[in-house]
Design an enzyme around this catalytic site. Structure first.
Site, PDB file in Angstrom:
ATOM      1  N   LEU A  40       1.149 -11.260  -7.133  1.00 20.10           N
ATOM      2  CA  LEU A  40       0.254 -11.697  -6.065  1.00 20.10           C
ATOM      3  C   LEU A  40      -1.122 -11.057  -6.208  1.00 20.10           C
ATOM      4  O   LEU A  40      -2.138 -11.740  -6.233  1.00 20.10           O
ATOM      5  CB  LEU A  40       0.854 -11.369  -4.700  1.00 20.10           C
ATOM      6  CG  LEU A  40      -0.020 -11.659  -3.475  1.00 20.10           C
ATOM      7  CD1 LEU A  40      -0.285 -13.161  -3.349  1.00 20.10           C
ATOM      8  CD2 LEU A  40       0.631 -11.121  -2.199  1.00 20.10           C
TER       9      LEU A  40
ATOM     10  N   ASN B  38       7.788  -9.516   3.745  1.00 22.61           N
ATOM     11  CA  ASN B  38       8.403  -8.965   4.957  1.00 22.61           C
ATOM     12  C   ASN B  38       9.639  -8.144   4.587  1.00 22.61           C
ATOM     13  O   ASN B  38       9.820  -7.019   5.051  1.00 22.61           O
ATOM     14  CB  ASN B  38       8.784 -10.080   5.929  1.00 22.61           C
ATOM     15  CG  ASN B  38       7.583 -10.696   6.610  1.00 22.61           C
ATOM     16  OD1 ASN B  38       6.569 -10.035   6.814  1.00 22.61           O
ATOM     17  ND2 ASN B  38       7.688 -11.967   6.959  1.00 22.61           N
TER      18      ASN B  38
ATOM     19  N   ARG C 136       8.694  -5.001   2.507  1.00 20.09           N
ATOM     20  CA  ARG C 136       8.204  -3.853   3.282  1.00 20.09           C
ATOM     21  C   ARG C 136       9.359  -3.016   3.811  1.00 20.09           C
ATOM     22  O   ARG C 136       9.287  -1.778   3.845  1.00 20.09           O
ATOM     23  CB  ARG C 136       7.295  -4.352   4.409  1.00 20.09           C
ATOM     24  CG  ARG C 136       5.954  -4.810   3.874  1.00 20.09           C
ATOM     25  CD  ARG C 136       5.166  -5.707   4.807  1.00 20.09           C
ATOM     26  NE  ARG C 136       3.941  -6.143   4.124  1.00 20.09           N
ATOM     27  CZ  ARG C 136       3.181  -7.166   4.485  1.00 20.09           C
ATOM     28  NH1 ARG C 136       3.525  -7.892   5.556  1.00 20.09           N
ATOM     29  NH2 ARG C 136       2.101  -7.477   3.804  1.00 20.09           N
TER      30      ARG C 136
ATOM     31  N   ARG D  37      15.823  31.396  -0.795  1.00 22.62           N
ATOM     32  CA  ARG D  37      14.552  32.037  -1.107  1.00 22.62           C
ATOM     33  C   ARG D  37      14.359  33.280  -0.246  1.00 22.62           C
ATOM     34  O   ARG D  37      14.420  33.227   0.988  1.00 22.62           O
ATOM     35  CB  ARG D  37      13.393  31.052  -0.861  1.00 22.62           C
ATOM     36  CG  ARG D  37      11.995  31.636  -1.029  1.00 22.62           C
ATOM     37  CD  ARG D  37      11.739  32.088  -2.443  1.00 22.62           C
ATOM     38  NE  ARG D  37      10.340  32.438  -2.623  1.00 22.62           N
ATOM     39  CZ  ARG D  37       9.902  33.243  -3.596  1.00 22.62           C
ATOM     40  NH1 ARG D  37      10.751  33.766  -4.459  1.00 22.62           N
ATOM     41  NH2 ARG D  37       8.618  33.497  -3.697  1.00 22.62           N
TER      42      ARG D  37
ATOM     43  N   GLU E 171       2.735  -3.413  -1.217  1.00 25.32           N
ATOM     44  CA  GLU E 171       3.390  -4.325  -0.277  1.00 25.32           C
ATOM     45  C   GLU E 171       2.536  -4.532   0.984  1.00 25.32           C
ATOM     46  O   GLU E 171       3.044  -4.740   2.079  1.00 25.32           O
ATOM     47  CB  GLU E 171       4.787  -3.821   0.124  1.00 25.32           C
ATOM     48  CG  GLU E 171       5.698  -3.442  -1.034  1.00 25.32           C
ATOM     49  CD  GLU E 171       6.268  -4.646  -1.763  1.00 25.32           C
ATOM     50  OE1 GLU E 171       5.543  -5.652  -1.876  1.00 25.32           O
ATOM     51  OE2 GLU E 171       7.408  -4.583  -2.209  1.00 25.32           O
TER      52      GLU E 171
ATOM     53  N   GLU F  35      -3.242   0.132   6.164  1.00 25.75           N
ATOM     54  CA  GLU F  35      -4.331  -0.356   7.011  1.00 25.75           C
ATOM     55  C   GLU F  35      -4.087  -1.822   7.388  1.00 25.75           C
ATOM     56  O   GLU F  35      -4.320  -2.236   8.532  1.00 25.75           O
ATOM     57  CB  GLU F  35      -5.670  -0.212   6.274  1.00 25.75           C
ATOM     58  CG  GLU F  35      -6.154   1.222   6.124  1.00 25.75           C
ATOM     59  CD  GLU F  35      -5.360   2.023   5.110  1.00 25.75           C
ATOM     60  OE1 GLU F  35      -5.320   3.270   5.227  1.00 25.75           O
ATOM     61  OE2 GLU F  35      -4.776   1.417   4.191  1.00 25.75           O
TER      62      GLU F  35
END
Length: 428
Positions: free
Chosen positions: A163, A277, A280, A305, A410, A414
């Site tokens: 895409l 969809n 994602r 540790r 994907e 934003e």
């Protein structure tokens, strides 16, 4: 799906060592058990628990021992993936009549989360391959389904999703790759960028422009490797996702039969978005696996540790105890974010499976929230390891590198915010 292997509900990190002189990072779950509050099997049906066990076992035995080598040598692990396909992982939500497993979106998420504990990069490619197989199964005719899906489900052939272009990333509807109809073929010209598997895979699900500007002028065609006019760019050097090659896919007067078009002309953008969809949810599930493994690594590191004579999980000195408590609180926050992320992904998966009106928004929410929070979990796990976390001897750094890109692909996070906001404002 039959459980072909015994249960290993854990994370083995084959070639990663605790120190340069030590061999194998211990299997956290086998060694000490997992706290019920972060147990990924909670709330699942018996059948889901069964194939989750198979996926964890495969991750532990067939992926994790090679995770570092695949990353460092940039190996595309074809044979390992074909073994995964023998368990039904090559076409998880593809219909059984063409070789798929016929499982639900929730089942798929459970499997990808488990597989990602063994290698995020390889699992992420398998998720993309599954998305392509589903698109052909769902939008192809019977002839197309029978031609492509069986080999994809067995992973005798591999697929790539095409895409993104050099000039159209987030604005996918402005893509320029053209497909001009000449007789019974489309002649493709243009290029795709950042294609997972590009050059090494066999089947390319390509969005191309057959008509007017905008989304309604886009169609979807399947291009087979070896087609005249199909070529590839150089193999990209990446921060993570190194077990899968990434290249540009180039079309120069590439003749593709009209019979390879999925759906009608002009339906390509809709097909691409429906694929994404699910994609994602899949990529969010891969982030879950990395975060799950990182929480366990951070926990176990704190238990062994020592600083000032005490482990990071236990100290009696007031000043030191304050620092230790801070790390313990961070671990608690990581676990909480992990569980919240898992719940959101699974809710979105169910919504998509049921075709609910909130499915697109929930898929976007899951991708946004989970990839952001799981990256933060992995990054905090690296921080808890201190300087050791920055060494390639330790698995945690690879989880950080491999899932960073999940916030970009994907659909960038934003763009996920735009989709969610648009849904809220439109409905109001």
């Amino acid at each position: 799906m039959a459980a072909a292997m015994a249960l290993v509900r854990g994370v083995r990190f084959g070639s990663y060592s605790i120190g340069r002189s030590r061999s194998l990072i211990f299997n956290s779950l086998q060694r000490r058990g997992i706290a019920a509050c972060v147990d990924p099997s909670i709330g699942l049906t018996d059948e889901q628990k069964e194939f989750q066990k198979v996926a964890f076992d495969f991750a532990a035995n067939e992926m994790a021992p090679h995770m570092a080598e695949w990353d460092q040598k940039e190996i595309f692990p074809v044979e390992a993936m074909r073994k995964a396909a023998q368990l039904g992982f090559g076409g998880i939500y593809v219909n059984p009549d063409v070789g798929g497993s016929g499982l639900s979106r929730l089942d798929t998420s459970i499997i990808f989360e488990a597989l990602s504990t063994g290698c995020v990069s390889t699992t992420a490619y398998i998720s993309i391959h599954n998305m392509c197989a589903w698109m052909i199964d769902t939008f192809g005719n019977n002839e197309q389904r029978e031609k492509f899906c069986p080999d994809l489900c067995s992973m005798q052939k591999f697929a790539s999703y095409c895409l993104t272009e050099p000039g159209s990333g987030s604005d996918a509807a402005s893509l320029l790759t053209s497909a001009k109809l000449q007789g019974d073929h489309y002649i493709l010209n243009g290029s795709k960028a950042f294609i997972s598997g590009g050059g090494d895979t066999d089947v390319y699900v390509v969005m191309c422009r057959t008509g007017e500007k905008g989304p309604k002028g886009i169609s979807c065609v399947v291009v087979e490797k070896g087609t005249a006019g199909l070529s590839f760019g150089k193999k990209e050097k990446k921060v993570g996702w190194n077990s899968q090659p990434t290249r540009a896919v180039i079309f120069e007067d590439c003749a593709v039969p009209v019979t390879n078009r999925l759906g009608a002309e002009g339906e390509g953008f809709s097909i691409a978005m429906k694929g994404l969809n699910g994609g994602r949810i899949n990529i969010a599930s891969c982030s879950l696996g990395a975060a799950h493994a990182s929480v366990l690594l951070a926990r176990d590191h704190m238990c062994v540790r020592k600083q000032f004579g005490e482990t990071l999980s236990n100290s009696q000195e007031v000043i030191i105890d304050a620092c230790v408590q801070f790390l313990q609180f961070k671990l608690a926050e990581m676990a909480t974010k992990l569980v919240a992320s898992r719940l959101l992904v699974r809710q979105a998966a169910v919504a998509l499976q049921e075709g609910r009106p909130d499915a697109v928004s929930l898929c976007s929410m899951a991708k946004l929230f989970v990839t952001d929070e799981c990256f933060a979990i992995c990054n905090q796990a690296l921080q808890i390891h201190g300087g050791y976390g920055y060494l390639k001897d330790y698995a945690v750094q690879q989880y950080v590198r491999d899932i960073r890109v999940h916030q970009i692909l994907e659909g960038t996070n934003e763009v996920m915010r735009m989709i969610i906001a648009r849904s809220l404002l439109t409905e109001s």
